[in-house]
Design a protein around this motif. Structure first.
Motif, PDB file in Angstrom:
ATOM      1  N   PHE A 155      -4.166  39.757 -49.007  1.00  0.00           N
ATOM      2  CA  PHE A 155      -4.458  40.929 -49.834  1.00  0.00           C
ATOM      3  C   PHE A 155      -3.575  40.979 -51.082  1.00  0.00           C
ATOM      4  O   PHE A 155      -4.048  41.141 -52.194  1.00  0.00           O
ATOM      5  N   LEU A 156      -2.287  40.868 -50.852  1.00  0.00           N
ATOM      6  CA  LEU A 156      -1.357  41.042 -51.960  1.00  0.00           C
ATOM      7  C   LEU A 156      -1.452  39.879 -52.944  1.00  0.00           C
ATOM      8  O   LEU A 156      -1.491  40.084 -54.166  1.00  0.00           O
ATOM      9  N   GLU A 159      -4.717  40.365 -54.932  1.00  0.00           N
ATOM     10  CA  GLU A 159      -4.718  41.503 -55.858  1.00  0.00           C
ATOM     11  C   GLU A 159      -3.733  41.265 -57.002  1.00  0.00           C
ATOM     12  O   GLU A 159      -4.040  41.543 -58.158  1.00  0.00           O
ATOM     13  N   LYS A 180      -2.717  28.344 -48.105  1.00  0.00           N
ATOM     14  CA  LYS A 180      -2.928  27.263 -47.133  1.00  0.00           C
ATOM     15  C   LYS A 180      -4.370  27.182 -46.623  1.00  0.00           C
ATOM     16  O   LYS A 180      -4.810  26.143 -46.151  1.00  0.00           O
ATOM     17  N   GLU A 181      -5.113  28.295 -46.733  1.00  0.00           N
ATOM     18  CA  GLU A 181      -6.497  28.295 -46.261  1.00  0.00           C
ATOM     19  C   GLU A 181      -7.410  27.635 -47.303  1.00  0.00           C
ATOM     20  O   GLU A 181      -7.000  27.413 -48.438  1.00  0.00           O
ATOM     21  N   HIS A 187      -8.420  34.988 -43.858  1.00  0.00           N
ATOM     22  CA  HIS A 187      -8.074  35.538 -42.547  1.00  0.00           C
ATOM     23  C   HIS A 187      -8.955  36.746 -42.203  1.00  0.00           C
ATOM     24  O   HIS A 187      -9.015  37.168 -41.064  1.00  0.00           O
ATOM     25  N   GLY A 246       2.641  37.825 -46.280  1.00  0.00           N
ATOM     26  CA  GLY A 246       2.571  38.772 -45.171  1.00  0.00           C
ATOM     27  C   GLY A 246       3.854  39.570 -45.002  1.00  0.00           C
ATOM     28  O   GLY A 246       4.839  39.374 -45.728  1.00  0.00           O
ATOM     29  N   GLU A 300      -1.869  47.203 -40.789  1.00  0.00           N
ATOM     30  CA  GLU A 300      -0.993  47.288 -41.974  1.00  0.00           C
ATOM     31  C   GLU A 300      -1.732  47.833 -43.188  1.00  0.00           C
ATOM     32  O   GLU A 300      -1.792  47.167 -44.228  1.00  0.00           O
ATOM     33  N   HIS A 301      -2.342  49.002 -43.051  1.00  0.00           N
ATOM     34  CA  HIS A 301      -3.068  49.563 -44.196  1.00  0.00           C
ATOM     35  C   HIS A 301      -2.774  51.052 -44.309  1.00  0.00           C
ATOM     36  O   HIS A 301      -2.412  51.707 -43.329  1.00  0.00           O
ATOM     37  N   TRP A 337      -9.518  48.786 -47.736  1.00  0.00           N
ATOM     38  CA  TRP A 337     -10.433  48.351 -48.796  1.00  0.00           C
ATOM     39  C   TRP A 337      -9.761  47.322 -49.681  1.00  0.00           C
ATOM     40  O   TRP A 337      -8.539  47.184 -49.689  1.00  0.00           O
TER      41      TRP A 337
END
Ligand code: NAD
Length: 448
Positions: A155-156, A159, A180-181, A187, A246, A300-301, A337
């Motif tokens: 996410f971070l 963004e 890495k993905e 994820h 993370g 974690e949101h 979101w």
């Protein structure tokens, strides 16, 4: 109520720090970040103006109660038997009930830690991101830099990579993103949407390096840049590195208190009422709670932080001597979101994890006819509205609403329940995951 926190600010919302604030002019950002003056007028960032809080030493004089805030203070020990916390100043405070809402801190990468320990230049050019100070520091450094490497495709990382292209428009900053993905947000998103997201971020001007891990970090004194070696053997050099890989829950207090930590996901272990021990609760990123519908989770949101905090608060405030006392169970299915652009915005509820089986339904141009010109995974370009169901043991356990904002829905159908509430209802009813039922459900979300 006495709140103790180690940040120098009154409570604020973190989501704008990686999104909206990068799109505002300097003077607006300055006004928004100031907790002084008429905060409500200047900013929607802070939860309450400074004037809301009662001076801590006067709290006991407030007839009708109130909230005090001790900023810039750290709790270093928690004694459950004596119901007492110890601050870094040495002060000790007794409590009736205590809530641990300690959140999380950015995970670090050992390869960066080792390089920063050897080289002050690397240390000065390595950034982590969590709070208002981190936002201000990254913004200042990015304005001075010619190039930045973002490490992380979550996410971070996504963004901020997109937000940094706002700086690039003014200064020509080069933005690189290493993850890495094989795709961004992999994820969370199924492969076709992860690929679409990567394409969008690349088109925004971010140079991407998928499938790469950082294997070495060095200071290149000739170039005056940080040199980052990647697992494929290539290397990148930049003025600034942003590590967004993370967070870890802040559970340091567990040791002094003898509290149990979730061995898998971290976080203070709490029950469905968010209680860790008698008169001790935990909420937000720092808790691993028992979700009676979906099993043990740590979320974690921000919506989870707000709603779990409210349930813990209600349970703490209920009168123990009251025979009718019923504690609230935390049953809210929190949403989250991601909004990278007008045509790349989604909301989600439940277990939204790409390791689960998914079924996607998209509206396709030309507008779908009644017999459904929509199907799964056939869109070349997922800028159209869609819904993704995440499935486990034959049931729907998560729902992602792709380019289907609630505002549009509300406009179209007055009094219609929001799509997020509909998604919550589907989860609560433990909807069976057979294809025909899912197709019918996609229609209920008004995808077409
Ligand atoms: P994240 O969990 O979303 O993503 C972590 C990323 O780091 C993943 O791509 C992962 O593969 C990668 N990673 C992990 N270990 C790695 C390693 N050793 N080497 C290379 N890559 C590695 O976390 P984040 O993006 O850092 O975000 C931080 C926190 O902020 C999270 O709690 C997140 O949920 C939250 N956040 C949420 C939103 C939102 O809801 N829209 C936005 C920003 C941040």
């Amino acid at each position: 109520v006495l709140m103790i926190g180690d940040e120098p600010y009154p409570p604020y919302l973190r989501p704008p720090l990686s999104k909206e604030l990068w799109r505002r002019k300097d003077d607006r950002v300055k006004a928004m970040l100031s907790p002084l003056g008429d905060m409500r007028r200047n900013s929607w960032l802070f939860v309450e103006p400074d004037s809301f809080f009662i001076e801590p030493r006067r709290l006991h004089l407030a007839d009708t109660g109130g909230v005090s805030l001790w900023k810039g203070r750290r709790v270093i020990a928690l004694d459950i038997a004596d119901k007492r916390v110890t601050l870094d100043s040495g002060d000790r405070i007794e409590y009736g009930k205590c809530l641990l809402a300690t959140g999380g801190r950015p995970r670090t990468l050992p390869v960066f830690d080792a390089a920063a320990a050897q080289s002050p230049e690397v240390a000065a050019r390595t950034a982590y991101f969590r709070n208002i100070d981190d936002f201000q520091s990254l913004r200042n450094k990015a304005n001075q830099a010619k190039s930045v490497i973002v490490i992380g495709g979550g996410f971070l990382g996504c963004e901020l990579a997109v937000s940094l292209t706002e700086v690039a428009k003014k200064t020509g900053l080069e933005v690189h993103q290493v993850f890495k993905e094989s795709g961004t947000l992999a994820h969370v998103l199924p492969p076709h949407l992860s690929e679409h997201t990567s394409k969008f971020i690349a088109q925004s001007g971010v140079a991407q390096y998928p499938g790469e891990r950082v294997t070495s970090v060095d200071w290149d004194s000739a170039a005056g840049q940080v040199k980052v070696g990647l697992s494929s053997g290539r290397s990148l050099s930049a003025d600034l590195c942003l590590v967004a890989v993370g967070i870890e829950a802040n559970t340091q207090l567990a040791e002094s208190a003898g509290l149990e930590i979730d061995p898998g996901d971290g976080g203070f272990l709490v029950n469905a009422e968010l209680e860790a021990r008698a008169d001790l609760y935990a909420a937000g990123d720092a808790c691993s709670y028992y979700d009676v519908l979906l099993g043990r989770r740590r979320v974690e949101h921000v919506n989870h932080a707000e709603e779990s905090g409210a349930v813990a608060g209600r349970n703490m405030a209920s009168e123990p001597a009251d025979p009718d006392r019923k504690r609230s169970t935390y049953q809210h299915q929190s949403s989250f979101w991601c909004n990278l652009a007008n045509t790349l915005a989604w909301d989600a509820v439940g277990l939204v994890d790409s390791r689960l089986e998914t079924q996607s339904f998209f509206a396709m141009p030309p507008p779908a006819s009644d017999d459904g010109a929509a199907g799964s995974d056939t869109a070349e370009d997922y800028q159209y509205p869609g819904v993704v169901f995440y499935l486990k043991a034959g049931r729907v356990v998560g729902i992602l609403l792709w380019n289907l904002t609630d505002e549009i829905f509300q406009d179209k159908k007055a009094f219609a329940p929001s799509r997020l509430n509909l998604a919550r209802k589907v989860l609560a009813e433990r909807q069976l995951a057979d294809p025909a039922a899912l197709q019918a459900l996609a229609r209920e979300f008004d995808v077409y």
